[in-house]
Scaffold this motif. Structure first.
Motif, PDB file in Angstrom:
ATOM      1  N   ALA A 110       0.813  -1.213   0.000  1.00 36.49           N
ATOM      2  CA  ALA A 110       0.000   0.000   0.000  1.00 36.49           C
ATOM      3  C   ALA A 110       0.849   1.267   0.000  1.00 36.49           C
ATOM      4  CB  ALA A 110      -0.918   0.013   1.226  1.00 36.49           C
ATOM      5  N   GLY A 111       2.156   1.112   0.132  1.00 31.85           N
ATOM      6  CA  GLY A 111       3.040   2.265   0.225  1.00 31.85           C
ATOM      7  C   GLY A 111       3.853   2.482  -1.032  1.00 31.85           C
ATOM      8  N   PRO A 112       4.821   3.398  -0.959  1.00 31.63           N
ATOM      9  CA  PRO A 112       5.655   3.718  -2.131  1.00 31.63           C
ATOM     10  C   PRO A 112       6.537   2.543  -2.543  1.00 31.63           C
ATOM     11  CG  PRO A 112       5.827   5.412  -0.419  1.00 31.63           C
ATOM     12  CD  PRO A 112       5.137   4.242   0.197  1.00 31.63           C
ATOM     13  N   LYS A 113       6.772   2.424  -3.840  1.00 34.68           N
ATOM     14  CA  LYS A 113       7.627   1.350  -4.346  1.00 34.68           C
ATOM     15  C   LYS A 113       9.049   1.493  -3.819  1.00 34.68           C
ATOM     16  CE  LYS A 113       4.714  -0.864  -6.998  1.00 34.68           C
ATOM     17  NZ  LYS A 113       3.515  -0.247  -6.375  1.00 34.68           N
ATOM     18  N   ALA A 114       9.511   2.694  -3.606  1.00 35.02           N
ATOM     19  CA  ALA A 114      10.877   2.887  -3.107  1.00 35.02           C
ATOM     20  C   ALA A 114      11.037   2.292  -1.717  1.00 35.02           C
ATOM     21  CB  ALA A 114      11.228   4.373  -3.090  1.00 35.02           C
ATOM     22  N   VAL A 115      10.020   2.423  -0.887  1.00 39.21           N
ATOM     23  CA  VAL A 115      10.083   1.845   0.464  1.00 39.21           C
ATOM     24  C   VAL A 115      10.083   0.327   0.378  1.00 39.21           C
ATOM     25  CG1 VAL A 115       8.862   1.614   2.664  1.00 39.21           C
ATOM     26  CG2 VAL A 115       9.009   3.852   1.536  1.00 39.21           C
ATOM     27  N   LEU A 116       9.249  -0.220  -0.491  1.00 41.33           N
ATOM     28  CA  LEU A 116       9.228  -1.668  -0.703  1.00 41.33           C
ATOM     29  C   LEU A 116      10.594  -2.151  -1.161  1.00 41.33           C
ATOM     30  CD1 LEU A 116       7.841  -4.432  -1.071  1.00 41.33           C
ATOM     31  CD2 LEU A 116       7.089  -3.653  -3.334  1.00 41.33           C
ATOM     32  N   ARG A 117      11.154  -1.512  -2.153  1.00 39.71           N
ATOM     33  CA  ARG A 117      12.459  -1.916  -2.683  1.00 39.71           C
ATOM     34  C   ARG A 117      13.543  -1.849  -1.609  1.00 39.71           C
ATOM     35  NH1 ARG A 117      13.260   2.109  -5.957  1.00 39.71           N
ATOM     36  NH2 ARG A 117      14.480   3.202  -4.380  1.00 39.71           N
ATOM     37  N   ASP A 118      13.598  -0.752  -0.878  1.00 37.52           N
ATOM     38  CA  ASP A 118      14.646  -0.578   0.122  1.00 37.52           C
ATOM     39  C   ASP A 118      14.486  -1.549   1.291  1.00 37.52           C
ATOM     40  OD1 ASP A 118      15.604   1.425  -1.479  1.00 37.52           O
ATOM     41  OD2 ASP A 118      14.857   3.078  -0.236  1.00 37.52           O
ATOM     42  N   THR A 119      13.245  -1.839   1.670  1.00 31.58           N
ATOM     43  CA  THR A 119      12.996  -2.789   2.763  1.00 31.58           C
ATOM     44  C   THR A 119      13.458  -4.183   2.364  1.00 31.58           C
ATOM     45  OG1 THR A 119      11.086  -1.503   3.530  1.00 31.58           O
ATOM     46  CG2 THR A 119      11.225  -3.798   4.246  1.00 31.58           C
ATOM     47  N   VAL A 120      13.096  -4.590   1.159  1.00 34.05           N
ATOM     48  CA  VAL A 120      13.494  -5.914   0.668  1.00 34.05           C
ATOM     49  C   VAL A 120      15.010  -5.999   0.529  1.00 34.05           C
ATOM     50  CG1 VAL A 120      13.386  -7.473  -1.315  1.00 34.05           C
ATOM     51  CG2 VAL A 120      11.303  -6.375  -0.478  1.00 34.05           C
ATOM     52  N   ARG A 121      15.618  -4.971  -0.003  1.00 36.86           N
ATOM     53  CA  ARG A 121      17.067  -4.971  -0.198  1.00 36.86           C
ATOM     54  C   ARG A 121      17.804  -5.072   1.146  1.00 36.86           C
ATOM     55  NH1 ARG A 121      18.574   0.058  -3.346  1.00 36.86           N
ATOM     56  NH2 ARG A 121      17.758  -1.152  -5.113  1.00 36.86           N
TER      57      ARG A 121
END
Length: 384
Positions: free
Chosen positions: A144-155
């Motif tokens: 539900a949030g920004p793709k950048a947060v998703l990417r950085d969390t996963v990374r």
């Protein structure tokens, strides 16, 4: 694997009693899926497979559950059966340095080294916690949030796993849960494991997650093909998980296609039933689903692994060894069992089927090549 199974996993792992010779209730398959065409694998992968005995090839097709708090304790089992992988089962808050030492010792018990896998999705499904492994938001929240947060969390999560020797995360969840079902979907929606209710949006998130994780050194496994988002029962605890909607043109396949296009190293097959795809068998034992849909129609050439075939109620009626044979015969490569005591019967059944059928023996070789190719991608097998 879902939440209720975590408690059972810990109980299944102690004490360990290795059984070697349950008589496999299997018959050699008459037919099987065709091997991957020549030239698919790097030469060193083909050479490594060729150097393995039949027993070692069969061993590569098993990933066994090991206690996350004490993984090196099953090193003897890993070495005895030449196993291809270990899955960290249960929960742990141990420091990263301690886990790194244990996993290094476990990997050294077999050559090529083990794939070490973990369920580190976030939310309710996070094996490793504590100061070195901060809590990860659920997929629903991240989606539900920004793709950048998703990417950085996963990374960030993948980097922490890679530094202790974990090579595979059993994620991302590519299942889509319809908005009208939500928490009424026991395996996924009830725990907010899905990125959303729109397969197009879920596909976008999966397309973000795969390169973020694999770029940080941890292979991804898309799950649970062809989708668990519409079922109303949990395959871990029921035999009644059925999706009567899924077809070969299902929009809910889009997140899996996105993950495949993004280069995901693996896909996990569910143990639910999909009568419009195969009225005869659950997905894990279905050649029309594993080979016909995933391999042939979607063109997937990577590693295909099962959901847990050890303790899941969905497969309880099938003899232990037969579960491994049916999955591999359907086109699968890597059998996951959280129960160490299942390894002996499963290996025995695979060997009996291979010795009784040259076609199935070729399938074992092909599956072992897929496992070794995943190890190559994880940096565990060098072509230098």
């Amino acid at each position: 694997m879902t939440i209720m199974r975590w408690c059972l996993a810990a109980a299944a792992l102690v004490p360990l009693v290795v059984v070697g010779a349950e008589t496999p209730a299997v018959r050699p398959p008459a037919t099987s899926s065709a091997p991957v065409p020549a030239g698919t694998f790097p030469p060193c992968v083909s050479a490594a497979v060729g150097a393995l005995s039949l027993e070692e090839r069969a061993g590569q097709l098993l990933m066994v559950g090991v206690p996350a708090n004490a993984p090196r304790g099953l090193g003897g089992l890993v070495a005895r059966y030449h196993l291809g992988g270990a899955f960290l089962s249960g929960r742990s808050v141990r420091p990263a340095a301690d886990l790194r030492g244990d996993l290094a010792a476990l990997r050294r018990r077999v050559e090529p080294p083990l794939l070490v896998a973990v369920d580190q999705e976030g939310g309710s499904v996070q094996t490793l916690k504590g100061p070195d492994f901060p809590l990860i938001p659920s997929a629903r929240r991240l989606g539900a949030g920004p793709k950048a947060v998703l990417r950085d969390t996963v990374r960030d999560n993948a980097g922490r796993l890679a530094r202790i020797g974990v090579s595979v995360n059993l994620a991302p969840v590519a299942d889509t849960v319809p908005a009208g079902l939500g928490e009424g979907n026991p395996p996924i929606g009830a725990f907010h494991r899905e990125y959303g209710s729109d397969p197009v949006r879920v596909a976008e998130d999966v397309r973000t997650v795969v390169p973020a994780s694999q770029g940080a050194g941890v292979l991804t496994i898309l799950k649970h093909f062809p989708g668990l988002g519409r079922v109303r029962a949990n395959t871990d605890t029921s035999t009644r998980a059925v999706d009567r909607t899924a077809t070969v043109g299902d929009a809910y396949l889009e997140p899996f296609v996105a993950g495949i296009d993004a280069g995901s190293a693996g896909v996990m097959i569910s143990s639910a039933s999909y009568p419009r795809l195969d009225p005869e068998a659950i997905a894990a034992f279905s050649r029309p689903i594993v080979t016909g849909l995933l391999r042939d129609r979607l063109g997937y050439t990577g590693l295909i692994m099962s959901d847990d075939l050890g303790a899941a109620d969905a497969v309880e009626s099938v003899p232990t060894g037969d579960r491994a044979v049916r999955f591999v015969d359907a086109g699968g490569d890597l059998v996951l069992t959280i129960r160490p005591q299942n390894v002996g019967p499963m290996i025995a059944a695979l060997l009996a089927a291979a010795r009784g059928s040259p076609v199935f023996a070729d399938r074992v070789t092909d599956a072992a090549a897929h496992v070794l190719h995943a190890k190559y991608r994880a940096g565990l097998l060098s072509c230098a």
